[in-house]
Design an enzyme around this catalytic site. Structure first.
Site, PDB file in Angstrom:
ATOM      1  N   LYS A   9       0.837  -1.196   0.000  1.00 47.16           N
ATOM      2  CA  LYS A   9       0.000   0.000   0.000  1.00 47.16           C
ATOM      3  C   LYS A   9       0.875   1.249   0.000  1.00 47.16           C
ATOM      4  CE  LYS A   9      -3.950  -2.167   2.278  1.00 47.16           C
ATOM      5  NZ  LYS A   9      -4.886  -2.040   1.154  1.00 47.16           N
TER       6      LYS A   9
ATOM      7  N   ARG B  24     -10.731 -11.172  -1.187  1.00 52.42           N
ATOM      8  CA  ARG B  24     -11.555 -12.084  -1.988  1.00 52.42           C
ATOM      9  C   ARG B  24     -10.942 -13.485  -2.027  1.00 52.42           C
ATOM     10  NH1 ARG B  24     -10.940  -8.111  -6.962  1.00 52.42           N
ATOM     11  NH2 ARG B  24     -10.857  -6.756  -5.136  1.00 52.42           N
TER      12      ARG B  24
END
Length: 509
Positions: free
Chosen positions: A277, A352
């Site tokens: 990130k 996910r």
């Protein structure tokens, strides 16, 4: 001193239960520091305020929705007039908000009382009492580990009711207390420092709270996950020194009226992995990336006490997502629980992957609906901001039940389309699919990815990436990690109706 796993209690709100009682006005005058008195617009205020409508108007108070007026006194509790608006337009959301505003308006007072109006308000006395209990308790919640952390923010709450309404009010207070305590647990977990709350510690918390709330708790370690073929959870965990855990919770009422599975994303800290990130601000919030798992656990602790008749199985998929020499690489292919292979194009699209295994597991048992909840996509934050969660699914009835639950408890969700022509964005040349779509419609392509693992079962996905973190307190909501989803899931499970066969598939768009 650096944070270590033993520094802080991850669930301090469970150690201090605020006494909430029902009593008469005389008791409030003797015991409370501050008393909230609801006043509807266009009506004379109750006698306990010691003034009439003209006197309140001279101070600028007319009883419109959201108004408050603090009245100090030389003896007895401070009175706070709380405007509820037109009597027949009062709803539980307003009452909850006003109770929270009252609790915030007198922060130095720790023994609070709030009155349930004896005249008709448009909602029942029980619902009014539930809403004020939730509002006050949640407004006074905090997770704090500094000096004075053990000092309670609220010592007691007294709900004032007439003798005629006392029994109904007491039942409402109890419902409100149960829900507020579940929400506080979810907030505790989402705000706990990531080094303190590892996947292993999360499992220990689940065992602890599950034992006293009627849940069966199973914990699966890394070796068991390997044997089960949970390649998504194991792949994300590869970069971490902390072992993964899958936690399965079961709530089984005597005569179930339906069966649902809840899947919660439990990324205990999300650095992004190799796809690191970009900013400190982003990293600083990533302890909350397990809010979905926190909401599933917290909501399920309330089901038995509320008499929920829906059987619920919860899956908490817990690991952190870290970069290291052993971390998952871009281009790696993972094999999921159901045999589907996934090419990893972005290691920061990890939520996910861990939930795919749980969704596949959920389909292996009888189930009427599956709901997953996750801080999944920044696209959802940019679409809805911090007050509305996204929802999408393959079943209109399940999506609508979630929408109605969200509206009732003030954790709103808004439907996004599962636009299936976007599914081609997940095509891979070497595997069954990739874990990333294109640069646009990221929330929708994430939902389309998850749909690949539900085997046609009625399913909905709730994306709480925006609502999981709030920049400032507002009414009963706290600054920081919000624990969003606990109330939503409680109400969804409590009111769940098995979808009719003709609602099982949403028309492709």
């Amino acid at each position: 001193m650096n944070t270590t796993a033993d520094d802080f209690d991850p669930i301090p709100s469970t150690r201090h239960r605020v006494p909430v009682t029902v009593g008469a006005l005389k008791q409030a005058e003797q015991e409370a520091d501050a008393l909230a008195v609801p006043v509807a617009s266009g009506t004379e205020p109750p006698d306990e305020l010691g003034t009439d409508a003209a006197g309140l108007a001279s101070a600028g108070f007319s009883g419109t929705r959201g108004q408050t007026l603090v009245q100090t006194r030389s003896g007895g509790p401070v009175r706070v007039a709380v405007g509820t608006g037109v009597p027949d337009q009062i709803d539980v959301t307003l009452v909850r908000d006003l109770a929270a505003e009252f609790a915030r308006a007198v922060p130095w007072h720790k023994r609070l009382a709030i009155e349930v109006p004896s005249r008709a308000t448009g909602i029942s006395a029980g619902d009014f009492a539930q809403a004020v209990t939730e509002g006050v308790l949640l407004a006074r919640w905090r997770y704090f580990v500094g000096q004075g952390a053990d000092t309670p923010q609220l010592e007691s709450l007294l709900v004032v009711a007439s003798d005629e309404d006392a029994a109904e009010v007491a039942a409402g207070v109890e419902r409100g207390r149960i829900i507020a305590e579940a929400c506080s647990l979810g907030r505790d977990l989402a705000n706990c420092p990531a080094t303190t709350l590892s996947a292993v510690r999360m499992a220990e918390v689940a065992v602890e709270v599950g034992a006293r709330t009627g849940l069966q708790v199973e914990v699966f370690d890394k070796d068991q996950l390997i044997e089960m073929g949970c390649g998504g959870l194991l792949g994300v965990n590869r970069g971490s020194v902390e072992p993964p855990r899958m936690i399965r919770l079961r709530y089984e009422p005597a005569e179930p009226t339906g069966r649902i599975a809840l899947v919660g994303k439990g990324i205990m800290y999300d650095s992004g992995g190799i796809s690191l990130k970009p900013s400190d601000e982003s990293h600083a919030q990533m302890k909350n990336d397990m809010t979905g798992a926190a909401a599933v656990l917290a909501s399920m602790t309330a089901l038995q006490a509320l008499g929920c008749t829906t059987a619920v199985t919860g899956y908490l998929m817990c690991t952190d997502n870290m970069p290291s020499g052993s971390a998952m690489k871009l281009g790696d292919v993972l094999r999921m629980r159901n045999g589907t292979t996934v090419e990893v194009l972005n290691t920061d699209a990890e939520g996910r992957l861990v939930m795919a295994d749980a969704l596949a597991l959920a389909t292996e048992e009888p189930v009427d609906a599956i709901v997953d909840i996750a801080t999944l996509t920044g696209a959802c934050l940019r679409t809805f901001g911090v007050e509305i969660a996204g929802v999408m699914g393959n079943n209109s009835a399940v999506v609508e039940q979630l929408r109605q639950a969200g509206d009732l408890v003030d954790e709103p969700v808004w439907e996004l389309p599962l636009h299936r022509s976007y599914r081609t964005q997940l095509d891979s040349s070497i595997a069954d699919l990739t874990n990333m779509g294109g640069i646009n419609a990221g929330s929708i392509t994430a939902g389309l990815f998850l749909e690949e693992f539900v085997d046609g079962r009625p399913w909905a996905h709730v994306d709480i990436a925006g609502t999981a973190q709030l920049p400032a307190p507002r009414t009963w909501r706290n600054k920081g990690a919000s624990g969003f989803g606990t109330k939503l899931l409680i109400e969804f499970a409590r009111a769940f109706a098995v979808p009719a066969d003709d609602s099982r598939q949403v028309v492709a768009r």
